[in-house]
Design a protein around this motif. Structure first.
Motif, PDB file in Angstrom:
ATOM      1  N   HIS A 180       0.826  -1.216   0.000  1.00  0.00           N
ATOM      2  CA  HIS A 180       0.000   0.000   0.000  1.00  0.00           C
ATOM      3  C   HIS A 180       0.850   1.250   0.000  1.00  0.00           C
TER       4      HIS A 180
ATOM      5  N   ALA B 225      -3.546  -1.590  -1.273  1.00  0.00           N
ATOM      6  CA  ALA B 225      -4.020  -0.313  -0.716  1.00  0.00           C
ATOM      7  C   ALA B 225      -5.528  -0.340  -0.499  1.00  0.00           C
TER       8      ALA B 225
ATOM      9  N   ILE C 138      -6.232  -2.067   2.731  1.00  0.00           N
ATOM     10  CA  ILE C 138      -5.972  -1.243   3.922  1.00  0.00           C
ATOM     11  C   ILE C 138      -7.098  -0.218   4.098  1.00  0.00           C
ATOM     12  N   GLY C 139      -7.572   0.374   3.004  1.00  0.00           N
ATOM     13  CA  GLY C 139      -8.701   1.305   3.089  1.00  0.00           C
ATOM     14  C   GLY C 139      -9.955   0.616   3.611  1.00  0.00           C
TER      15      GLY C 139
ATOM     16  N   ARG D 157      -9.583  -0.018   7.393  1.00  0.00           N
ATOM     17  CA  ARG D 157      -9.791   1.183   8.217  1.00  0.00           C
ATOM     18  C   ARG D 157     -11.274   1.541   8.310  1.00  0.00           C
ATOM     19  N   SER D 158     -11.994   1.359   7.205  1.00  0.00           N
ATOM     20  CA  SER D 158     -13.431   1.645   7.222  1.00  0.00           C
ATOM     21  C   SER D 158     -14.176   0.658   8.110  1.00  0.00           C
TER      22      SER D 158
ATOM     23  N   THR E  83      -2.299  -0.673  10.796  1.00  0.00           N
ATOM     24  CA  THR E  83      -1.538  -1.493   9.859  1.00  0.00           C
ATOM     25  C   THR E  83      -0.163  -1.709  10.465  1.00  0.00           C
TER      26      THR E  83
ATOM     27  N   TYR F  16     -10.375   8.291   1.334  1.00  0.00           N
ATOM     28  CA  TYR F  16      -9.485   7.125   1.262  1.00  0.00           C
ATOM     29  C   TYR F  16      -8.893   6.796   2.622  1.00  0.00           C
ATOM     30  N   LEU F  17      -8.914   7.762   3.533  1.00  0.00           N
ATOM     31  CA  LEU F  17      -8.368   7.542   4.870  1.00  0.00           C
ATOM     32  C   LEU F  17      -9.283   6.682   5.737  1.00  0.00           C
ATOM     33  N   GLY F  18     -10.498   6.438   5.278  1.00  0.00           N
ATOM     34  CA  GLY F  18     -11.417   5.593   6.038  1.00  0.00           C
ATOM     35  C   GLY F  18     -12.729   6.289   6.302  1.00  0.00           C
TER      36      GLY F  18
ATOM     37  N   ALA G  82      -8.775   4.345  -1.858  1.00  0.00           N
ATOM     38  CA  ALA G  82      -7.484   3.921  -1.315  1.00  0.00           C
ATOM     39  C   ALA G  82      -6.691   3.192  -2.400  1.00  0.00           C
TER      40      ALA G  82
ATOM     41  N   LEU H 279      -2.594   6.764   5.580  1.00  0.00           N
ATOM     42  CA  LEU H 279      -2.768   5.338   5.255  1.00  0.00           C
ATOM     43  C   LEU H 279      -1.418   4.631   5.228  1.00  0.00           C
TER      44      LEU H 279
END
Lengths: 184, 241
Positions: free
Chosen positions: A93, A107, A110-111, A114-115, A167, B135-137, B149, B241
């Motif tokens: 990522h 990537a 990872i997004g 986080r969501s 992460t 994209y950060l969540g 992301a 990220l």
């Protein structure tokens, strides 16, 4: 006994993760699910950006995004407050050479993580990612694989109530050394 | 005259970017899935003395994208702006159809356009991908977040490789912008969201176009692999990220 599901046991790190979870007292069983581990490590291919095919990208998304969503959706009904989800991907990522499709998929994951961490925090479920270096590189020894598996067990611990949305890079600082900056 | 291709240029942020780059002196190819609308917009810009061609284009259509870049030859700047929002939905209720649809446009469309452009760039060029602060969540938007992301991940991976060709690849990540995407919200929800913005309102698309203009400018050639967050500072404090 603590209930777990491991998706991707057939992939790299899968055997080591299964062994480490078993040693920590986890087993697949009926009833409430404590831990879901989705293992989608990244094996870098020497593919230039110009040569990545639409099928390459579609296959990557199938595994690293659409498949992960499916695995989480299957596990969610069995998971109560206190549940933990761990996804295993790679450091891709951050950007690396050897297949832009794989790095984009990494990537995306990872997004997604986080969501999910934000969304599931309301129901007490924690979600984290492990980002080791890429499979098949020089670092990839049996001992290093065992370390990856131990890190999964750490992220799956029941008593780390504030650890979510993270992460964990497990790459011996390779991503800090700008190792991708040499001419490929 | 340097050429810039902008996708999703009929409305909203893409429309502002196309107009801004044309005003900056680029010969702009404004592409949009709504060919009629983008051609009408282009006619308006031409009437104002700017160089803009409007073309109908579905970024998911590899053959159509390839044919466009084959006709254009080398372009100097490509702006991947075409994208779709996604209705807010919890992950448990998210359908594979909705998930795949948002990726098909936001990531796979960006990939197709970037690749067809880069294959013909040779030495030098700029790729600018429009991501999103999201994209950060974000809760309830996992599919949209993951697609953006992925756009950032693609941006970084492309930058790692293409810097040896003198091509820079950057992303612009807007916050809340006054476009049709906000139509998905009820007026009450939109008002509540706007109240949380540092400026108290959704941004004018021109603010995003200004960031794109900078990254496309002659002086920005040493900026590479970056995400230019353009959201009034709302995301400051969030871990990257």
């Amino acid at each position: 006994m603590t209930n777990m599901v491991l998706v991707g046991a057939e992939r790299a790190f899968g055997a080591e993760i299964a062994a480490a979870l078993a040693a920590a007292g986890y087993a697949a069983g009926d009833g409430a699910l404590d831990v879901l581990v989705v293992n989608v490590p990244v094996v870098v291919g020497a593919v230039r950006f110009a040569d990545v095919s639409d099928a390459d990208l579609a296959d990557t998304l199938e595994t690293m995004v659409f498949g992960v969503v499916e695995a989480v959706q299957a596990a969610l009904p069995r998971m109560a407050a206190g549940g933990r989800i761990v996804v295993v991907a790679a450091r891709g990522h951050l950007g690396a050479w050897g297949g832009a499709h794989l790095m984009a998929g990494n990537a995306a994951l990872i997004g997604l993580m986080r969501s999910m961490a934000l969304e599931f925090s309301e129901r007490g479920i924690r979600v984290n990612a492990l980002a080791p270096d890429f499979v098949g590189q020089r670092w990839d020894t049996p001992a290093a694989r065992a370390e990856v598996a131990e890190a999964v067990v750490f992220l799956a611990r029941a008593d780390m109530h504030m650890l979510t949305g993270q992460t964990l890079l497990l790459d011996a600082a390779r991503s800090m050394r700008m190792v991708e900056s040499r001419r490929q | 005259m340097a050429t810039a291709v902008v996708t999703g240029a009929a409305r909203g942020i893409g429309h502002a970017i196309a107009g801004r780059l044309a005003a900056d002196g680029f010969s702009v190819v404004a592409a949009d899935i709504d060919g009629g609308l983008v051609e009408a917009a282009a006619a308006g810009w031409r009437a104002a003395g700017l160089s803009v061609e409007g073309v109908g284009l579905d970024v998911r259509d590899r053959a159509a994208v390839s044919a466009l870049f084959e006709r254009l030859g080398r372009v100097d700047v490509v702006v991947n702006n075409a994208g779709i929002a996604a209705a807010l939905v919890g992950l448990a209720e998210l359908t594979q159809e909705a998930l795949r649809r948002v990726f098909a446009v936001n990531l796979q469309g960006t990939f197709i356009v970037a690749q067809e452009a880069v294959r013909r760039m040779g030495q030098g060029g700029r790729v600018i991908n429009i991501a999103s602060r999201g994209y950060l969540g974000g809760a309830g938007a996992a599919h949209y977040v993951a697609s953006k992301a992925a756009v950032v991940g693609l941006t970084r991976a492309m930058a790692v490789e293409l810097r040896w060709q003198g091509i820079t690849v950057n992303a612009v990540a807007p916050g809340m912008v006054a476009t049709r995407m906000l139509d998905d919200f009820t007026p009450a929800m939109r008002g509540a969201l706007e109240a949380r913005e540092p400026s108290g309102a959704a941004a004018d698309p021109a603010a995003i176009a200004a960031s794109v203009s900078f990254l496309a400018s002659a002086g920005a050639g040493f900026v590479n692999g970056q995400v230019l967050l353009t959201d009034g500072g709302k995301c400051v404090g969030m871990p990257p990220l």
